[in-house]
Scaffold this motif. Structure first.
Motif, PDB file in Angstrom:
ATOM      1  N   PHE A   8     -14.384  37.965  53.261  1.00 52.95           N
ATOM      2  CA  PHE A   8     -13.188  37.667  53.659  1.00 52.95           C
ATOM      3  C   PHE A   8     -12.497  36.367  53.039  1.00 52.95           C
ATOM      4  O   PHE A   8     -11.212  36.152  52.453  1.00 52.95           O
ATOM      5  N   PHE A   9     -13.238  34.957  53.261  1.00 55.80           N
ATOM      6  CA  PHE A   9     -13.579  34.040  52.245  1.00 55.80           C
ATOM      7  C   PHE A   9     -12.629  34.388  51.080  1.00 55.80           C
ATOM      8  O   PHE A   9     -11.879  33.392  50.054  1.00 55.80           O
ATOM      9  N   ARG A  10     -13.864  34.872  50.394  1.00 58.35           N
ATOM     10  CA  ARG A  10     -13.451  34.926  49.198  1.00 58.35           C
ATOM     11  C   ARG A  10     -12.085  36.188  48.861  1.00 58.35           C
ATOM     12  O   ARG A  10     -11.285  35.741  48.068  1.00 58.35           O
ATOM     13  N   LEU A  11     -11.617  36.963  49.046  1.00 63.51           N
ATOM     14  CA  LEU A  11     -10.533  37.654  49.391  1.00 63.51           C
ATOM     15  C   LEU A  11      -9.261  36.977  49.575  1.00 63.51           C
ATOM     16  O   LEU A  11      -8.369  37.312  48.921  1.00 63.51           O
TER      17      LEU A  11
ATOM     18  N   LYS B 266     -14.738  51.954  47.254  1.00 63.42           N
ATOM     19  CA  LYS B 266     -14.384  50.176  48.455  1.00 63.42           C
ATOM     20  C   LYS B 266     -15.515  49.746  48.305  1.00 63.42           C
ATOM     21  O   LYS B 266     -15.582  48.434  48.224  1.00 63.42           O
ATOM     22  N   SER B 267     -16.673  49.880  48.285  1.00 62.40           N
ATOM     23  CA  SER B 267     -17.890  49.298  48.513  1.00 62.40           C
ATOM     24  C   SER B 267     -17.711  47.864  47.065  1.00 62.40           C
ATOM     25  O   SER B 267     -18.494  46.810  47.539  1.00 62.40           O
ATOM     26  N   ARG B 268     -17.314  48.536  45.625  1.00 60.17           N
ATOM     27  CA  ARG B 268     -17.283  47.801  44.529  1.00 60.17           C
ATOM     28  C   ARG B 268     -16.610  46.941  44.553  1.00 60.17           C
ATOM     29  O   ARG B 268     -16.616  45.902  44.306  1.00 60.17           O
ATOM     30  N   LEU B 269     -15.104  47.285  45.123  1.00 59.49           N
ATOM     31  CA  LEU B 269     -13.951  46.680  45.422  1.00 59.49           C
ATOM     32  C   LEU B 269     -14.571  45.505  46.320  1.00 59.49           C
ATOM     33  O   LEU B 269     -14.159  43.844  46.357  1.00 59.49           O
ATOM     34  N   ARG B 270     -15.542  45.391  47.752  1.00 64.38           N
ATOM     35  CA  ARG B 270     -16.076  44.650  48.610  1.00 64.38           C
ATOM     36  C   ARG B 270     -16.669  43.693  48.101  1.00 64.38           C
ATOM     37  O   ARG B 270     -16.449  42.274  48.266  1.00 64.38           O
ATOM     38  N   HIS B 271     -17.290  44.029  46.987  1.00 65.06           N
ATOM     39  CA  HIS B 271     -19.016  43.420  46.591  1.00 65.06           C
ATOM     40  C   HIS B 271     -18.158  42.679  45.549  1.00 65.06           C
ATOM     41  O   HIS B 271     -18.655  41.356  45.483  1.00 65.06           O
ATOM     42  N   TYR B 272     -17.848  43.127  45.018  1.00 63.72           N
ATOM     43  CA  TYR B 272     -17.789  42.254  43.238  1.00 63.72           C
ATOM     44  C   TYR B 272     -16.206  41.473  43.226  1.00 63.72           C
ATOM     45  O   TYR B 272     -15.920  40.756  42.147  1.00 63.72           O
ATOM     46  N   SER B 273     -15.377  41.749  43.649  1.00 63.64           N
ATOM     47  CA  SER B 273     -13.364  41.060  44.061  1.00 63.64           C
ATOM     48  C   SER B 273     -13.733  39.775  44.415  1.00 63.64           C
ATOM     49  O   SER B 273     -14.494  39.274  44.917  1.00 63.64           O
ATOM     50  N   ARG B 274     -14.073  39.157  42.976  1.00 64.37           N
ATOM     51  CA  ARG B 274     -13.049  37.052  43.094  1.00 64.37           C
ATOM     52  C   ARG B 274     -14.793  36.685  43.080  1.00 64.37           C
ATOM     53  O   ARG B 274     -14.308  35.827  44.069  1.00 64.37           O
TER      54      ARG B 274
END
Length: 280
Positions: A194-197, A240-248
């Motif tokens: 959440f902090f990254r996104l 969904k897992s890849r988006l959560r893990h790798y974003s930003r």
């Protein structure tokens, strides 16, 4: 007000997002990046002059004792994140006790510190584990920071207190829940993905609200793999897992540097000591 700064130390492949596509039997054959990434975090903390708590897997400590010794030697707290990231609600009370003991032995052997703090993998102490805090108390832990008082698809205990509390009658054990932030009426944890996104201002507001309006410390967390944009990609993981893990991932280090400069941060055990006086 002093807030709790915490790091959940685990390999990039040990996260819940990949547990169904990467077998534990394959872990030792994968690219280990935890020492390098945690070293980057330690360097950042050294530059900014803050101390933190490193909730570390016993599995990581057993394979990287030099890293654990460095964490301790630089004045940070070494605490337990369990053995190999099994969620507490997947265990029996006896299995949980064994997991705690195995992890603590590895962490204390490597650090030379007494381990008195614990954080459950994926904040997995909840209404399904009514025995978990009792086991922690019996094993001599001073505190846990394992509860997320919200609703989430992977974790959460919505009815749990948001302030520090003593979960076991007659015990000094303290539970220090993770701090929550608000995004468009939805509760989220202050840290991690959440902090990254989301904009850092959301976390800033949550910390300030806890300190100024609620007169309590905030607790923030993140993982060393979150400062590593060059980590391997797991193409077969769910989208969904890849988006959560790798974003930003590339933005995380800069955001962290700003956050630690804007608020007063310290080790979680120091925050717990202050809360213990309040709860007397």
């Amino acid at each position: 007000m002093r807030n709790g700064l915490s790091v959940d130390v685990e390999e990039w492949f040990q996260v819940g997002a990949f547990e169904r596509v990467i077998a534990k039997a394959d872990w030792d054959g994968l690219d280990s990046r935890v020492a390098y990434n945690t070293g980057k975090v330690l360097d950042l903390f050294g530059e900014t002059g803050v101390k933190a708590t490193f909730f570390t897997l016993g599995w990581v400590a057993e394979r990287n004792p030099g890293l654990i010794r460095r964490i301790a030697d630089e004045g940070h707290e070494v605490a337990s994140h369990g053995w190999d990231h099994d969620r507490v609600f997947t265990m029996t009370a006896d299995a949980f006790r064994a997991d705690l003991r195995r992890a603590r032995t590895a962490l204390e052997d490597a650090s030379g510190q007494r381990v008195t703090g614990y954080r459950a993998p994926s904040f997995s102490i909840d209404q399904r584990t009514p025995w978990a805090h009792q086991v922690l108390a019996e094993e001599g832990y001073a505190y846990s920071s394992s509860v997320a008082p919200l609703v989430h698809d992977h974790y959460g205990w919505a009815d749990a207190p948001k302030d520090a509390y003593r979960p076991v009658a007659g015990s000094d054990l303290i539970e220090l829940p993770i701090t929550l932030a608000d995004v468009a009426g939805r509760k989220i944890t202050t840290g991690g993905g959440f902090f990254r996104l989301f904009p850092a201002a959301i976390t800033d507001r949550a910390v300030s609200r806890a300190n100024r309006d609620e007169h309590r410390p905030a607790v923030f967390y993140f993982h060393p793999w979150e400062v590593d944009p060059d980590q391997p990609r797991v193409a077969r993981a769910p989208l969904k897992s890849r988006l959560r893990h790798y974003s930003r991932l590339g933005a995380m280090a800069g955001k962290l540097r700003g956050l630690v400069k804007r608020h007063d941060w310290g080790r979680v055990d120091a925050v717990v000591a202050i809360e213990a006086e309040r709860l007397q």
